[in-house]
Design a protein around this motif. Structure first.
Motif, PDB file in Angstrom:
ATOM      1  N   CYS A   1      62.089  69.233  -1.739  1.00  0.00           N
ATOM      2  CA  CYS A   1      63.417  69.348  -2.359  1.00  0.00           C
ATOM      3  C   CYS A   1      64.507  68.608  -1.582  1.00  0.00           C
ATOM      4  CB  CYS A   1      63.811  70.836  -2.458  1.00  0.00           C
ATOM      5  SG  CYS A   1      62.655  71.860  -3.383  1.00  0.00           S
ATOM      6  N   SER A   2      64.148  67.885  -0.540  1.00  0.00           N
ATOM      7  CA  SER A   2      65.162  67.407   0.399  1.00  0.00           C
ATOM      8  C   SER A   2      65.748  66.040   0.054  1.00  0.00           C
ATOM      9  CB  SER A   2      64.559  67.350   1.809  1.00  0.00           C
ATOM     10  OG  SER A   2      65.491  66.850   2.720  1.00  0.00           O
ATOM     11  N   TYR A   3      67.076  65.991  -0.064  1.00  0.00           N
ATOM     12  CA  TYR A   3      67.816  64.728  -0.053  1.00  0.00           C
ATOM     13  C   TYR A   3      69.133  64.902   0.700  1.00  0.00           C
ATOM     14  CZ  TYR A   3      70.159  66.775  -4.212  1.00  0.00           C
ATOM     15  OH  TYR A   3      70.828  67.598  -5.088  1.00  0.00           O
ATOM     16  N   ALA A   4      69.175  65.938   1.559  1.00  0.00           N
ATOM     17  CA  ALA A   4      70.397  66.229   2.313  1.00  0.00           C
ATOM     18  C   ALA A   4      70.791  65.079   3.224  1.00  0.00           C
ATOM     19  CB  ALA A   4      70.215  67.506   3.136  1.00  0.00           C
ATOM     20  N   THR A   5      69.795  64.319   3.708  1.00  0.00           N
ATOM     21  CA  THR A   5      70.086  63.232   4.629  1.00  0.00           C
ATOM     22  C   THR A   5      70.948  62.137   4.003  1.00  0.00           C
ATOM     23  OG1 THR A   5      67.898  62.390   4.034  1.00  0.00           O
ATOM     24  CG2 THR A   5      68.088  63.525   6.146  1.00  0.00           C
TER      25      THR A   5
END
Length: 472
Positions: A246-250
């Motif tokens: 689920c990660s696109y925080a970067t």
């Protein structure tokens, strides 16, 4: 009179060209932001979710995918509200995640955020280099198996493919900034749907033909082929795979910084979060569910590159071509923020250096190309180093999973919640404060579990490792 009129026109023209921070007016919208999100999130890892579903079973697998997606929508919306400081709609812009953390939480948290964020970005570029070489090898192996039979020896070195990919990325890395990636990102997003649908379609074909394997509500059963301890380790890895997917925080603030100013960026980004994560969840359930239903306990780690399918070989190859195209764009979407922070730092330290700051233009026919010497040298060196690391340690996916495990809790949950508490001035020990901290703690446990599983995977692989000699 003419002078005054000219002044008025000049001021209006300037307002039309620049945003409130003096930068060239941003033109992104909900659709382009959603496209960037899909490009980053729907990576080749979506094809590994069938394996994760096989470890967890139907009940836990579906519940965990939906739960993590819901948590992600909530926390990314908190992040969107912190793009400006102190007010979500008319405050000062935070161009990076680190700036937002610094504005709301102070310097110590700012440093911690930077270490986690940029270490993860650097690790992801190495992981993408490995992924693309695996897919290119899978194309060659699909042809090999088709010509020689499914039992033939079809193992090859992935080093030449990594070198080729590195050369392509050296060229693409000269794209000056994130806002110039829209077309590349759009193509990457389209191809991500391509390979996800091919993997799902091939799984569906197995089910329709009546060749699907038996499945379970609770996943792979403990028995002669699977010990109780191994089952637990696999569940740990599966939890990490789903949570980290689920990660696109970067890159979330890099995406936001492409949005036009009206409607407010936070409102546009919240819509993009919902659209992007909903799309992601549908694809996750589709690939994970159909893949598990097709292969049962024998679900491969990746249903396209792990050769759950051999025929039609051309469709398997086409799916891997889509992965290759997607990785080319996704690499840049992730690398650009890392490039930007280094170049911004160099500009601050040496503001008068022509090597670092001067832009040069050259014409190739009707095309004008702008380049910068520092950007050319530094980005080229970075891509070369990332490629060499990928070649030296092709099982780096385990290290990548460890970086992802470490990054999941702080970037997706902890920092958004703490910034929200600071922004809304939520009273310590109040009910809302307690519930937010409970959510943070539960996600912290998931990160720990995923990290433990990753470390075990590293230990298993490192014992059989030979430098630059790995074949698949």
């Amino acid at each position: 009179m003419d002078t005054e009129a000219t002044k008025g026109i000049s001021i209006r023209d300037s307002a039309a060209e620049f945003d409130d921070d003096g930068r060239i007016k941003r033109t992104g919208n909900v659709l382009t932001a959603t496209t960037h999100i899909v490009t980053v999130v729907v990576g080749a890892g979506v094809l590994a979710l069938a394996w994760a579903m096989a470890q967890l079973g139907w009940i836990a697998g579906i519940a965990i995918m939906v739960t993590f997606s819901s948590i992600s929508i909530y926390t990314y919306n908190l992040i969107a509200d912190c793009y400006r400081y102190p007010h979500p709609t008319n405050g000062k812009r935070n161009y990076t995640y680190m700036q937002a953390v610094d504005a709301y939480l102070g310097g110590t948290m700012h440093v911690f955020c930077g270490l986690v964020q940029y270490a993860k970005l650097a690790g992801l570029t190495v992981g993408y280099t490995i992924t693309i070489s695996t897919s290119m090898l899978a194309i060659k192996k699909a042809i090999c198996f088709h010509r020689r039979g499914h039992q033939a020896y079809c193992k090859f070195s992935n080093n030449p493919y990594m070198v080729g990919f590195g050369m392509v990325q050296i060229l693409l890395s000269q794209i000056p900034n994130f806002s110039k990636l829209t077309y590349l990102s759009t193509v990457a997003a389209i191809t991500s749907f391509g390979y996800a649908l091919i993997g799902s379609g091939l799984s569906l074909a197995i089910l329709v033909s009546g060749k699907g394997e038996a499945t379970s509500l609770f996943g792979n059963k403990i028995g002669p082929e699977l010990s109780k301890a191994e089952k637990i380790w696999r569940v740990f890895s599966a939890l990490g795979n789903i949570a980290l997917a689920c990660s696109y925080a970067t890159v979330v603030y890099d995406i936001m910084d492409t949005l036009k100013s009206y409607p407010p960026e936070s409102k546009q980004m919240k819509k993009a979060n919902v659209y992007g994560i909903t799309t992601m969840t549908i694809l996750f359930l589709l690939c994970g569910g159909l893949g598990y239903a097709a292969f049962g306990d024998h679900t491969p780690g990746n249903i396209l590159t792990g050769f759950g399918f051999y025929e039609p070989f051309w469709l398997v190859a086409l799916g891997n071509v889509c992965i290759v195209i997607h990785m080319v764009g996704a690499y840049q979407v992730l690398a650009q923020p890392f490039f930007h922070i280094i170049e911004m730092g160099a500009n601050m330290v040496w503001p008068s250096s022509d090597f670092i700051n001067k832009e040069y233009s050259t014409k190739m026919g009707s095309l004008t190309i702008s380049f910068n010497l520092f950007r050319l040298v530094w980005r080229t060196i970075y891509v070369i180093v990332a490629t060499v690391i990928a070649m030296a340690m092709p099982f780096f996916n385990e290290f990548l999973a460890l970086l992802g495990a470490i990054g999941f809790w702080p970037l997706i949950v902890f920092f958004p919640i703490q910034m929200h508490i600071a922004q809304k001035q939520i009273t310590r020990l109040s009910l809302k404060w307690f519930l937010l901290q409970l959510l943070s703690f539960m996600c912290f446990l998931v990160s720990v579990i995923a990290a433990v599983g990753s470390i075990r995977g590293i230990r298993k692989n490192i014992s059989k490792y030979k430098l630059f000699m790995y074949k698949q």
